[in-house]
Design an enzyme around this catalytic site. Structure first.
Site, PDB file in Angstrom:
ATOM      1  N   HIS A  79       0.669  50.655  13.355  1.00 11.85           N
ATOM      2  CA  HIS A  79       1.427  51.289  14.420  1.00 11.85           C
ATOM      3  C   HIS A  79       0.772  52.613  14.756  1.00 11.85           C
ATOM      4  O   HIS A  79       0.443  53.402  13.871  1.00 11.85           O
ATOM      5  CB  HIS A  79       2.873  51.542  14.002  1.00 11.85           C
ATOM      6  N   ASP A 157      17.932  50.647  18.148  1.00  8.45           N
ATOM      7  CA  ASP A 157      16.912  51.665  18.433  1.00  8.45           C
ATOM      8  C   ASP A 157      16.609  51.731  19.923  1.00  8.45           C
ATOM      9  O   ASP A 157      16.447  52.809  20.490  1.00  8.45           O
ATOM     10  CB  ASP A 157      15.622  51.363  17.666  1.00  8.45           C
ATOM     11  N   ARG A 164      18.320  59.150  23.847  1.00  2.15           N
ATOM     12  CA  ARG A 164      17.568  60.343  23.422  1.00  2.15           C
ATOM     13  C   ARG A 164      16.662  60.833  24.544  1.00  2.15           C
ATOM     14  O   ARG A 164      16.547  62.038  24.793  1.00  2.15           O
ATOM     15  CB  ARG A 164      16.722  60.027  22.193  1.00  2.15           C
ATOM     16  N   SER A 179      13.267  55.654  14.233  1.00  3.27           N
ATOM     17  CA  SER A 179      12.985  54.786  15.375  1.00  3.27           C
ATOM     18  C   SER A 179      11.750  53.933  15.118  1.00  3.27           C
ATOM     19  O   SER A 179      11.762  52.708  15.302  1.00  3.27           O
ATOM     20  CB  SER A 179      12.788  55.643  16.631  1.00  3.27           C
ATOM     21  N   LYS A 183      11.766  49.504  13.827  1.00  4.65           N
ATOM     22  CA  LYS A 183      11.117  48.409  14.582  1.00  4.65           C
ATOM     23  C   LYS A 183      10.091  47.683  13.714  1.00  4.65           C
ATOM     24  O   LYS A 183       9.976  46.464  13.768  1.00  4.65           O
ATOM     25  CB  LYS A 183      10.452  48.966  15.843  1.00  4.65           C
TER      26      LYS A 183
END
Length: 421
Positions: A79, A157, A164, A179, A183
């Site tokens: 990620h 999320d 947000r 967050s 995921k």
């Protein structure tokens, strides 16, 4: 008193939210039982008062459990926290897969200055990232690499992030960490590498901020049963030469074919692939990565991946770019110190490579190609970048010109990899 009001009262006074209350609030908001104005109040209280680690872990787990979860314990994933010209997924993941580490990646579309991994892949004609779970699993087994759109994983999320974004509570470390990890936990890969970007073109501007986030991501992942590591990589300058969807795929393919690639891209792509192999326990990972590149195995695997997801592999030889081009000339002479990543990214957005708002289409052929690299000598009036796209060209050219940093003496570029955890 309702659970959401109790949570607001506790947090606005600096107290610690118990795990059962966090789960109740998350499930209530996801089900539409808690209105936005109450959730906004809680998010602002968290933004101001912060969250302890136990609270952050409970929030992460609650969001990961809010929808469907996949399980790929034998797979690797990575990620990135996002950047300009960030094509690491397009390069390092096929490389790792070609070395025997299967990749199961659920990704998203970009919102902001450049496209996301899905946008980049869909610049390949015919390629679709809308895979059913059955097809996704089968492709992981048969090809060793599958990249699909995240869909409805971690719906809590998705809902909370949108709130947000609208309430100015994005830049909270506990909310960022929960967050991201929720995921990835829902995706289910057993081995995970976080590429935390740092610099003007990244969310985390300083190495200290990036390290703090990286440590949190690794700790949360470990407590959720994922073997994780992190790297801090530079994003003061765009990664490689290409910024834009088809442009980045083209550059990535050149790297996978063994052609000469920008040094920073090659360094980061190889390092990420090696680290993923280390997490997976593949022996001699550096040698394996070198063989996969020199033999053409990494490129061949990427071609199989494209075909498996409906893409036209023949089109890889010459992906279409916008026919509307313009060169940006150097406003002075000297040595290139850097191209400010944020300025180049904003130019790519103006040209159509990114999205100003969610759901907006991107132009796959738009973007910016840098013609010079840090350390190069340039003369006044020399072409330093090429713009692709017909939208807001003048403003984009001004941004790219303004992003060029020159110095009278050659200066070494910053290292591509700043730290490793």
């Amino acid at each position: 008193m309702s659970d959401i009001l109790e949570a607001i009262e506790i947090k606005k006074r600096g107290g610690e939210l118990p795990e059962h209350l966090i789960h109740s609030v998350v499930s209530g908001y996801t089900a539409g039982e808690i209105p936005d104005y109450q959730m906004s109040a809680l998010l602002m209280a968290i933004f101001i008062r912060g969250m302890g680690y136990a609270e952050t872990l409970a929030l992460t787990r609650a969001m990961a459990d809010s929808g469907k979860r996949y399980s790929f314990p034998g797979c690797v994933d990575k990620h990135s926290t996002g950047g300009v010209g960030d094509k690491v997924s397009l390069t390092a993941l096929p490389l790792a897969a070609a070395c025997g580490a299967p990749v199961a990646k659920l990704s998203g579309r970009g919102l902001g200055i450049t496209g996301g991994t899905i946008d980049k892949l869909e610049s390949i004609p015919g390629l679709s990232c809308a895979l059913t779970e059955e097809r996704f699993r089968r492709q992981v087994e048969e090809v060793g690499l599958a990249i699909a759109e995240a869909g409805e994983l971690a719906p809590a999320d998705k809902a909370i992030y949108a709130l947000r974004d609208a309430t100015g509570t994005v830049d909270s470390l506990p909310l960022i960490g929960s967050s991201i990890v929720s995921k990835k936990a829902a995706t289910g890969a057993g081995h995970l590498l976080y590429d935390v970007k740092c610099g003007s073109g990244a969310f985390m501007r300083t190495p200290e901020e990036a390290r703090e986030l990286a440590r949190l991501l690794v700790r949360l992942s470990g407590d959720l049963g994922i073997r994780a590591a992190a790297m801090i990589t530079d994003m003061s300058h765009p990664l490689g030469r290409a910024v834009g969807n088809a442009l980045e795929v083209r550059e990535s393919l050149g790297f996978l074919r063994g052609e000469e690639a920008p040094e920073d891209l090659e360094t980061v792509a190889r390092a990420v692939a090696v680290r993923l192999l280390e997490l997976k326990g593949v022996p001699e990972p550096e040698r394996a990565v070198g063989r996969a590149l020199s033999s053409g195995a990494a490129y061949e695997l990427f071609v199989r991946f494209v075909r498996a997801q409906g893409g036209d592999a023949e089109a890889l030889e010459e992906l279409p770019l916008s026919p509307k081009t313009r060169e940006v000339l150097s406003p002075g002479e000297g040595y290139v110190r850097s191209f400010d990543a944020l300025g180049v990214g904003r130019a790519a957005l103006l040209l159509g490579a990114g999205r100003r708002k969610k759901g907006e289409p991107v132009d796959p052929g738009a973007g910016v190609e840098l013609l010079v690299r840090p350390g190069d000598r340039v003369e006044r009036g020399q072409p330093v970048a090429r713009l692709y796209g017909g939208r807001d060209v003048e403003r984009a050219a001004g941004l790219v010109s303004g992003a060029l940093r020159l110095s009278p003496e050659p200066a070494p570029p910053p290292p591509a990899i700043l730290d490793s955890l």
